[in-house]
Design an enzyme around this catalytic site. Structure first.
Site, PDB file in Angstrom:
ATOM      1  N   GLU A  87     -19.913 -34.797 -26.468  1.00 30.11           N
ATOM      2  CA  GLU A  87     -19.818 -36.192 -26.941  1.00 30.11           C
ATOM      3  C   GLU A  87     -21.100 -36.962 -26.638  1.00 30.11           C
ATOM      4  OE1 GLU A  87     -16.205 -38.225 -25.769  1.00 30.11           O
ATOM      5  OE2 GLU A  87     -17.138 -40.174 -26.060  1.00 30.11           O
ATOM      6  N   LYS A 102      -9.430 -41.179 -19.756  1.00 25.55           N
ATOM      7  CA  LYS A 102     -10.180 -40.248 -20.627  1.00 25.55           C
ATOM      8  C   LYS A 102     -11.673 -40.436 -20.396  1.00 25.55           C
ATOM      9  CE  LYS A 102     -12.231 -38.802 -24.565  1.00 25.55           C
ATOM     10  NZ  LYS A 102     -13.637 -38.992 -24.922  1.00 25.55           N
ATOM     11  N   ASP A 156     -12.300 -24.614 -13.784  1.00 27.09           N
ATOM     12  CA  ASP A 156     -11.228 -24.593 -14.782  1.00 27.09           C
ATOM     13  C   ASP A 156     -10.855 -26.038 -15.150  1.00 27.09           C
ATOM     14  OD1 ASP A 156      -8.809 -24.439 -16.101  1.00 27.09           O
ATOM     15  OD2 ASP A 156      -7.980 -22.889 -14.803  1.00 27.09           O
ATOM     16  N   HIS A 182     -22.900 -46.389 -28.099  1.00 30.81           N
ATOM     17  CA  HIS A 182     -22.337 -45.140 -28.611  1.00 30.81           C
ATOM     18  C   HIS A 182     -22.958 -44.780 -29.960  1.00 30.81           C
ATOM     19  CE1 HIS A 182     -19.299 -42.045 -28.772  1.00 30.81           C
ATOM     20  NE2 HIS A 182     -19.099 -42.366 -30.041  1.00 30.81           N
TER      21      HIS A 182
HETATM   22  C1  MEV Z   1     -14.901 -42.646 -24.943  1.00 33.16           C
HETATM   23  O1  MEV Z   1     -15.094 -41.257 -24.910  1.00 33.16           O
HETATM   24  C2  MEV Z   1     -14.417 -43.132 -23.599  1.00 33.16           C
HETATM   25  C3  MEV Z   1     -14.050 -44.619 -23.530  1.00 33.16           C
HETATM   26  O2  MEV Z   1     -13.088 -44.926 -24.524  1.00 33.16           O
HETATM   27  C4  MEV Z   1     -13.475 -44.851 -22.163  1.00 33.16           C
HETATM   28  C5  MEV Z   1     -12.878 -46.230 -21.953  1.00 33.16           C
HETATM   29  O3  MEV Z   1     -12.398 -46.827 -22.917  1.00 33.16           O
HETATM   30  O4  MEV Z   1     -12.857 -46.663 -20.791  1.00 33.16           O
HETATM   31  C6  MEV Z   1     -15.245 -45.496 -23.764  1.00 33.16           C
END
Ligand code: MEV
Length: 450
Positions: A85, A280, A296, A393
């Protein structure tokens, strides 16, 4: 027509590729050629990778990036990150630099206990089972001696075995719940071998036990397996600084930022939909280092999300406070990791990553990985509560879009300049490249001639 095949695993690698290409692809030659293009020219290295799993046909690349300038417990690190990513590595590096100037990250091991269970059914009287367990417990330990000898030399081994009555959740269900210290190995093979031995001893001893007199007292072992839920194998990673030092953007007041940041964390603590995305983002950092160090990541993911639900409601792994003018941000994360065994001495890039980290112990690696998660979370929440994440991003994603549009190196340079001050969207980049090609077709030709 069915594509079922018998004896696929017995076919040679080339035969497997030919068969797949013929059965599943419109252009078999092209498909087979693509698969072979990803083979390593070094036949020995390729063989090593082929043998990691079964039915290997080729390699699947993930970029290995690095995030420099991490300071953890006063020591400098450059973190290896295997992740696809865009912006994850850049975000980690940015957070590392920010906190290096504010004392760095602190990390503490809260525990290293691993867990394994023998799940079994027993229909007799619980007090009789308890007496039986007490009688055979020393045999469970001594009967695994040849499995535990080496681990004990390294300072690990079985730390305890308990009988757990689980009949309140499932009729006749009991467990041998064992805890382990596996030192620098993740310990899955060690734990599973011990558990299978416990199960064997349990059955043999039950058959010979004079206290069991009826069929009701038969023990039926269902399975023996480690648990990837490791709430006793946890690292805490933390940063703190006076609020006035939280100078994240020129035009943002540190106190306003600190309060907004803490509120964002409180939302993730309270609200599962947000918590999942929040966590995430933490896993973006954790998994990247876990993969690069040959650990792992499925085990880590499963354990982490169970831990995030331990209150009964899925919640944020990280927490933040402002007290007496001090901003504090921390994460507690369960991590069963190894720096010996498994892929660690086999995969050349895993060896490379571990050497780059200074050949850490498993505990030190837990600290590094916990920090990677916290840094990633800081970067994400910082962006979300200030500029929004799309700006950074999409800037990082620009290269992916340009590659999709088959942009030449010169076009990429022009586009990078243009999008420093313009918003990146797929359509905007496509329009820009189209215009560029109309204005200056030689940009395309020049690159083709190289
Ligand atoms: C994107 O891979 C991860 C985010 O969505 C995490 C978050 O929202 O804190 C930017």
């Amino acid at each position: 027509m069915s594509k079922a095949i018998a004896g696929f695993s017995k076919l040679a690698k080339d035969e497997k590729i030919e068969w797949i290409a013929k059965e599943y692809f419109a252009n078999p030659e092209e498909a087979a050629a693509l698969v072979r293009k990803y083979w390593n020219n070094d036949a020995e290295l390729q063989k090593l990778h082929d043998e990691f799993i079964e039915n290997t046909i080729t390699n699947f690349y993930l970029p290995l990036g690095v995030a420099p300038n991490f300071v953890i417990n006063g020591k400098e690190y450059i973190l290896p990150m295997a992740v696809e990513e865009s912006s994850v590595v850049a975000a980690a590096a940015k957070a590392a630099k920010f906190w290096a100037a504010r004392g760095g990250f602190k990390a503490t091991i809260l525990g290293t206990e691993k867990i394994g269970q023998v799940h079994f059914m027993y229909t007799g009287d619980t007090t009789k089972l308890q007496a039986f367990f007490e009688a055979i417990k020393p045999k469970l330990i001594s009967g695994t001696h040849e499995l535990t000898r080496n681990m004990e030399k390294r300072g690990g081994g079985i730390t305890d075995i308990e009988l757990r009555d689980k009949t309140n959740i499932l009729e006749n269900y009991y467990q041998l719940h064992a805890t382990f210290e596996t030192v620098d190995s993740m310990g899955a093979n060690f734990i599973n071998s011990c558990l299978e031995r416990f199960a064997k001893i349990l059955k043999e001893e039950a058959a010979a036990y004079s206290g069991f007199t009826s069929d009701e007292e038969d023990i039926e072992v269902i399975m023996s397996i480690l648990s990837n839920y490791v709430p006793g194998c946890v690292v805490r990673a933390e940063v703190n600084c006076p609020v006035e030092e939280l100078t994240v953007e020129k035009d943002i007041d540190p106190e306003v930022f600190a309060k907004k940041f803490v509120t964002a964390i409180k939302i993730a603590e309270a609200e599962p939909f947000r918590a999942v995305t929040h966590n995430k983002g933490i896993m973006n950092g954790i998994d990247a280092v876990v993969v690069a160090t040959g650990n792992d990541f499925r085990a880590v993911e499963a354990g982490v999300h169970a831990y995030a639900s331990k209150s009964g409601s899925y919640s944020s792994l990280s927490h933040a406070t402002i007290e007496n003018g001090i901003f504090r941000f921390w994460i507690d994360v369960p991590l069963a990791l190894g720096t010996v065994g498994g892929l660690t001495s086999l995969h050349p890039l895993v060896k490379f990553s571990l050497e780059m980290l200074g050949k850490p112990s498993a505990k030190e690696l837990m600290q590094i990985v916990g920090v990677a998660g916290l840094a990633q979370n800081f970067a994400a929440v910082r962006s979300l509560t200030t500029t929004g994440i799309q700006q950074g991003h999409m800037k990082m994603h620009l290269m992916n879009i340009l590659n999709q549009l088959k942009a030449t190196d010169d076009e990429k340079l022009e586009a990078a300049k243009h999008f420093e001050t313009n918003t990146v969207t797929h359509a905007a980049v496509a329009d820009y490249i189209e215009t560029l090609r109309k204005v200056n077709p030689t940009l395309i030709e020049k690159d083709f001639l190289q």
